[in-house]
Design an enzyme around this catalytic site. Structure first.
Site, PDB file in Angstrom:
ATOM      1  N   TRP A 118     -76.878 -26.436  17.529  1.00 50.52           N
ATOM      2  CA  TRP A 118     -75.790 -25.642  18.095  1.00 50.52           C
ATOM      3  C   TRP A 118     -74.871 -26.592  18.859  1.00 50.52           C
ATOM      4  O   TRP A 118     -75.266 -27.183  19.854  1.00 50.52           O
ATOM      5  CB  TRP A 118     -76.324 -24.561  19.030  1.00 50.52           C
ATOM      6  CG  TRP A 118     -76.828 -23.344  18.318  1.00 50.52           C
ATOM      7  CD1 TRP A 118     -78.108 -23.097  17.901  1.00 50.52           C
ATOM      8  CD2 TRP A 118     -76.051 -22.220  17.913  1.00 50.52           C
ATOM      9  NE1 TRP A 118     -78.173 -21.890  17.265  1.00 50.52           N
ATOM     10  CE2 TRP A 118     -76.927 -21.315  17.252  1.00 50.52           C
ATOM     11  CE3 TRP A 118     -74.709 -21.869  18.035  1.00 50.52           C
ATOM     12  CZ2 TRP A 118     -76.500 -20.103  16.731  1.00 50.52           C
ATOM     13  CZ3 TRP A 118     -74.284 -20.654  17.525  1.00 50.52           C
ATOM     14  CH2 TRP A 118     -75.171 -19.777  16.871  1.00 50.52           C
TER      15      TRP A 118
ATOM     16  N   ALA B 251     -39.575 -40.813  22.221  1.00 52.99           N
ATOM     17  CA  ALA B 251     -40.249 -40.049  21.167  1.00 52.99           C
ATOM     18  C   ALA B 251     -39.407 -38.916  20.592  1.00 52.99           C
ATOM     19  O   ALA B 251     -39.132 -38.867  19.390  1.00 52.99           O
ATOM     20  CB  ALA B 251     -41.573 -39.500  21.695  1.00 52.99           C
ATOM     21  N   ALA B 252     -38.976 -37.983  21.433  1.00 51.92           N
ATOM     22  CA  ALA B 252     -38.256 -36.818  20.922  1.00 51.92           C
ATOM     23  C   ALA B 252     -36.911 -37.207  20.337  1.00 51.92           C
ATOM     24  O   ALA B 252     -36.546 -36.784  19.234  1.00 51.92           O
ATOM     25  CB  ALA B 252     -38.073 -35.780  22.030  1.00 51.92           C
TER      26      ALA B 252
ATOM     27  N   ASN C  12     -42.968 -35.644  19.893  1.00 48.73           N
ATOM     28  CA  ASN C  12     -42.754 -36.034  18.497  1.00 48.73           C
ATOM     29  C   ASN C  12     -42.541 -34.814  17.601  1.00 48.73           C
ATOM     30  O   ASN C  12     -41.710 -34.835  16.686  1.00 48.73           O
ATOM     31  CB  ASN C  12     -43.928 -36.871  18.012  1.00 48.73           C
ATOM     32  CG  ASN C  12     -43.838 -38.310  18.470  1.00 48.73           C
ATOM     33  OD1 ASN C  12     -43.084 -39.108  17.920  1.00 48.73           O
ATOM     34  ND2 ASN C  12     -44.591 -38.660  19.503  1.00 48.73           N
TER      35      ASN C  12
ATOM     36  N   TYR D  31     -72.856 -30.625  11.124  1.00 46.78           N
ATOM     37  CA  TYR D  31     -74.048 -30.933  11.914  1.00 46.78           C
ATOM     38  C   TYR D  31     -74.858 -32.031  11.245  1.00 46.78           C
ATOM     39  O   TYR D  31     -75.103 -32.019  10.041  1.00 46.78           O
ATOM     40  CB  TYR D  31     -74.954 -29.708  12.084  1.00 46.78           C
ATOM     41  CG  TYR D  31     -76.370 -30.089  12.460  1.00 46.78           C
ATOM     42  CD1 TYR D  31     -76.640 -30.612  13.721  1.00 46.78           C
ATOM     43  CD2 TYR D  31     -77.417 -29.999  11.546  1.00 46.78           C
ATOM     44  CE1 TYR D  31     -77.928 -31.015  14.070  1.00 46.78           C
ATOM     45  CE2 TYR D  31     -78.708 -30.387  11.880  1.00 46.78           C
ATOM     46  CZ  TYR D  31     -78.965 -30.898  13.143  1.00 46.78           C
ATOM     47  OH  TYR D  31     -80.225 -31.306  13.478  1.00 46.78           O
TER      48      TYR D  31
ATOM     49  N   ARG E  12     -71.513 -18.761  22.856  1.00 41.33           N
ATOM     50  CA  ARG E  12     -72.594 -17.773  22.856  1.00 41.33           C
ATOM     51  C   ARG E  12     -72.833 -17.225  24.264  1.00 41.33           C
ATOM     52  O   ARG E  12     -73.016 -16.011  24.456  1.00 41.33           O
ATOM     53  CB  ARG E  12     -73.888 -18.400  22.324  1.00 41.33           C
ATOM     54  CG  ARG E  12     -73.865 -18.714  20.842  1.00 41.33           C
ATOM     55  CD  ARG E  12     -75.190 -19.266  20.386  1.00 41.33           C
ATOM     56  NE  ARG E  12     -76.263 -18.261  20.469  1.00 41.33           N
ATOM     57  CZ  ARG E  12     -77.538 -18.521  20.192  1.00 41.33           C
ATOM     58  NH1 ARG E  12     -77.904 -19.755  19.847  1.00 41.33           N
ATOM     59  NH2 ARG E  12     -78.444 -17.575  20.277  1.00 41.33           N
TER      60      ARG E  12
ATOM     61  N   CYS F  84     -48.184 -43.492  26.939  1.00 38.58           N
ATOM     62  CA  CYS F  84     -49.599 -43.161  27.137  1.00 38.58           C
ATOM     63  C   CYS F  84     -50.497 -44.388  27.022  1.00 38.58           C
ATOM     64  O   CYS F  84     -51.614 -44.404  27.537  1.00 38.58           O
ATOM     65  CB  CYS F  84     -50.044 -42.114  26.114  1.00 38.58           C
ATOM     66  SG  CYS F  84     -49.100 -40.587  26.150  1.00 38.58           S
TER      67      CYS F  84
END
Length: 471
Positions: free
Chosen positions: A448, A8-9, A319, A440, A456, A42
Site C-alpha cells: 500500500w 520564462a513566461a 512556462n 508496486y 484509506r 530555481c
C-alpha cells in the site's frame, strides 16, 4: 508583438508565437532590463551549493539563440510606462547600454505581453542594503552570493575559512539556500518569523522539516522577527538582530519570499487581484483587454481546489502561461485551466512535497474538512534502505473530496505528491483514490503506497464524521 520581460513566461510566449507566425507576419520585440534570458532561478541554490557546476547550465536559451529565431531581444532596456490607449510602451536604457531608441523612447504595439515577474521581499529594517546581504532572485544575485562567499572563504595561507551565515526566512528559497551553505561547509542559522519553517506546509508538517534541518546541523530559530542588521565600521553586515537575540553573520541571505511585480501594470490601470497579481482570463488575456496578455510570476492563477485566484510563483506555471499566450497571440487557441498548488523542495536528503490546500486555506475557502496523518515507508519495510515518510491529507467533510496532501520524508517522498496532484486535478474523492492502480515492487513502495494509506485513513475519518462507520 511587444513583450516586457525576458525570462520564462515572456520568452516562451515569444518562441511559441514565432513557431506559428513568420517574421513577415509578426514582428516580435522583447525588452529585458537585465543581462540574462530564459534561465532557471530555481536552480540558483544548487549552483551556489556546487551541485551545478556553472551559471551557463541554468540558461535554457541565450539572447543570441532567441535572436537567431527571429525575436528582436533588447537587453538592458527597461519599460517605464505602458500607454494602453496609445498602444505603446516607453523604454529607457540601463547600465549604460545603447538602447533601441535612445535613452528614452516609445515603441508601438499591436499585441502586448506583460511578463514582469516578481520582486523579492526586502523589509525596510536597518541594514538590509548593507554589503554582505543578498537576495536570491536572478543569476546576477546568485553570482554576487558566490563571489562574496569565495572571497570570504579564502585565508591568507591558502586555506578555507568556515563562515557564519544567517538565512532570513524559511520558505523554499531560504531552506534551499541553507542546504547550499551547509554543503559549502559553513555554519548556518535560519531565522523564521512563523512558528515553524516552510509556511507552505501546516505547522505540524513544518515541525518535521525543522527536525530534519536540525539533524543536518542547521540551527533553526522560529518566532524570530528580524529587527535590524548590524554593520561594522566597513559598512558590512556583521550580525542579525531579532527581539530575542543577536546572531553573528559574515553573510546574510534573504529568503523571505516574493511579491508580483505589477507596478507598471497598476500605473496603466490594468486589473490586479487581492494578492497584487494581474488578473487574466483562461486564455491569459488581461481582464478587459483584447490584445494584452500577462503570465508568469506577475499574475494570479485560478486555484482549482479553492475556486479562487491566488499568487503562486513557480517556473512550471510561467512556462505554461507563455505557451498559452504565444499560441493565442499567434492566432491559435489555448487555455490555462488553473493549478492545484503543487510544489516540491528538499534540504539535503530531506524531501518536501505539497499540493492542494493547507488547513488554513481550506478554512479561508469556507470548506469543512477532516485531516489525517500517517507514517509509512518509502519501500517495503524489509527492503534495504526503506525510509520513514509522513503523509498528511485533507478531505472535504461530507463528500470525501480530496483537498490537499503534504509529504515529508527521505528518498522517494517528494515526487509522490504528484499522485495527489493528479487526483486533485481529476476531482477525485479519497475513496476513489484507494482504488488507484499504482506501480508496486519492494524497492519502490510498500504494497500500500503511503499516499493510499493516507487516503484509506481519510475515508475512515470521513465516514466516522458522517456516522457511516469505518472503512
Amino acid at each position: 508583438m511587444v513583450i516586457i520581460g525576458g525570462d520564462a513566461a515572456g520568452m516562451s510566449a515569444a518562441s511559441q508565437a514565432r513557431r506559428l507566425r513568420s517574421e513577415d507576419e509578426l514582428e516580435i520585440v522583447a525588452f529585458e532590463r537585465g543581462t540574462f534570458t530564459s534561465y532557471s532561478a530555481c536552480g540558483i541554490p544548487y549552483w551556489v551549493g556546487g551541485e551545478v557546476d556553472s551559471r551557463d547550465e541554468l540558461i535554457a536559451r541565450t539572447p543570441e539563440e532567441h535572436r537567431k529565431r527571429g525575436i528582436d531581444l533588447r537587453l538592458h532596456t527597461e519599460v517605464t510606462e505602458i500607454d494602453v490607449d496609445g498602444r505603446r510602451v516607453r523604454t529607457r536604457t540601463v547600465d549604460g547600454a545603447e538602447g533601441p531608441s535612445g535613452p528614452d523612447g516609445w515603441t508601438h504595439f499591436d499585441k502586448l505581453v506583460v511578463a514582469t515577474g516578481a520582486r523579492p521581499v526586502r523589509p525596510p529594517f536597518p541594514g538590509v542594503d548593507a554589503d554582505g546581504v543578498h537576495g536570491v532572485q536572478s543569476l546576477t544575485d546568485g553570482q554576487s552570493v558566490l563571489d562574496d562567499l569565495a572571497a570570504l572563504e579564502r585565508t591568507d595561507d591558502g586555506g578555507r575559512r568556515t563562515l557564519r551565515t544567517v538565512v532570513v526566512g524559511a520558505g523554499y528559497i531560504g531552506v534551499e539556500m541553507s542546504e547550499a551553505l551547509i554543503r559549502r561547509g559553513h555554519r548556518v542559522t535560519v531565522l523564521e518569523q512563523a512558528e515553524q519553517p516552510m509556511s507552505m506546509l501546516d505547522p505540524d508538517m513544518g515541525a518535521l522539516v525543522r527536525e530534519g534541518m536540525s539533524g543536518l546541523g542547521i540551527e533553526v530559530v522560529t518566532g524570530a522577527a528580524v529587527r535590524e542588521i548590524l554593520t561594522g565600521a566597513d559598512g558590512r553586515a556583521r550580525a542579525v538582530v531579532t527581539d530575542d537575540g543577536e546572531y553573528a553573520a559574515d553573510v546574510v541571505v534573504l529568503g523571505i519570499g516574493v511579491r508580483p511585480e505589477t507596478s507598471l501594470a497598476r500605473a496603466a490601470g490594468l486589473p490586479v487581484g487581492e494578492s497584487g497579481g494581474l488578473l487574466t482570463d483562461l486564455g491569459m488575456r488581461v481582464l478587459g483587454q483584447r490584445d494584452i496578455w500577462a503570465g508568469g510570476d506577475c499574475v494570479e492563477v485560478f486555484d482549482r481546489v479553492a475556486r479562487r485566484t491566488r499568487h503562486l510563483p513557480l517556473g512550471t506555471h510561467a512556462n505554461k502561461h507563455g505557451q498559452v499566450i504565444g499560441t493565442n497571440a499567434g492566432g491559435g487557441y489555448a487555455t490555462f485551466p488553473g493549478v492545484v498548488g503543487t510544489a516540491v523542495s528538499k534540504v539535503c536528503d530531506l524531501e518536501i512535497g505539497r499540493t492542494g490546500l493547507l488547513e488554513r486555506q481550506a478554512a479561508e475557502a469556507g470548506l469543512r474538512y477532516v485531516t489525517v496523518t500517517v507514517e509509512s515507508t518509502s519501500r517495503a519495510g524489509y527492503y534495504p534502505g526503506a525510509q520513514a515518510m509522513h503523509v498528511k491529507m485533507l478531505a472535504e467533510e461530507r463528500t470525501g473530496r480530496l483537498l490537499g496532501t503534504q509529504i515529508v520524508g527521505r528518498e522517494g517522498a517528494g515526487k509522490r505528491v504528484d499522485i495527489a496532484a493528479v487526483a486533485l486535478t481529476a476531482g477525485m474523492t479519497v475513496e476513489e483514490m484507494t482504488g488507484l492502480d499504482l506501480g508496486y515492487a519492494p524497492p519502490f513502495s510498500p504494497v500500500w503506497d503511503p499516499v493510499l494509506v493516507a487516503a484509506r485513513k481519510a475515508v475512515s475519518e470521513v465516514r466516522a464524521r458522517s456516522g457511516g462507520g469505518s472503512a
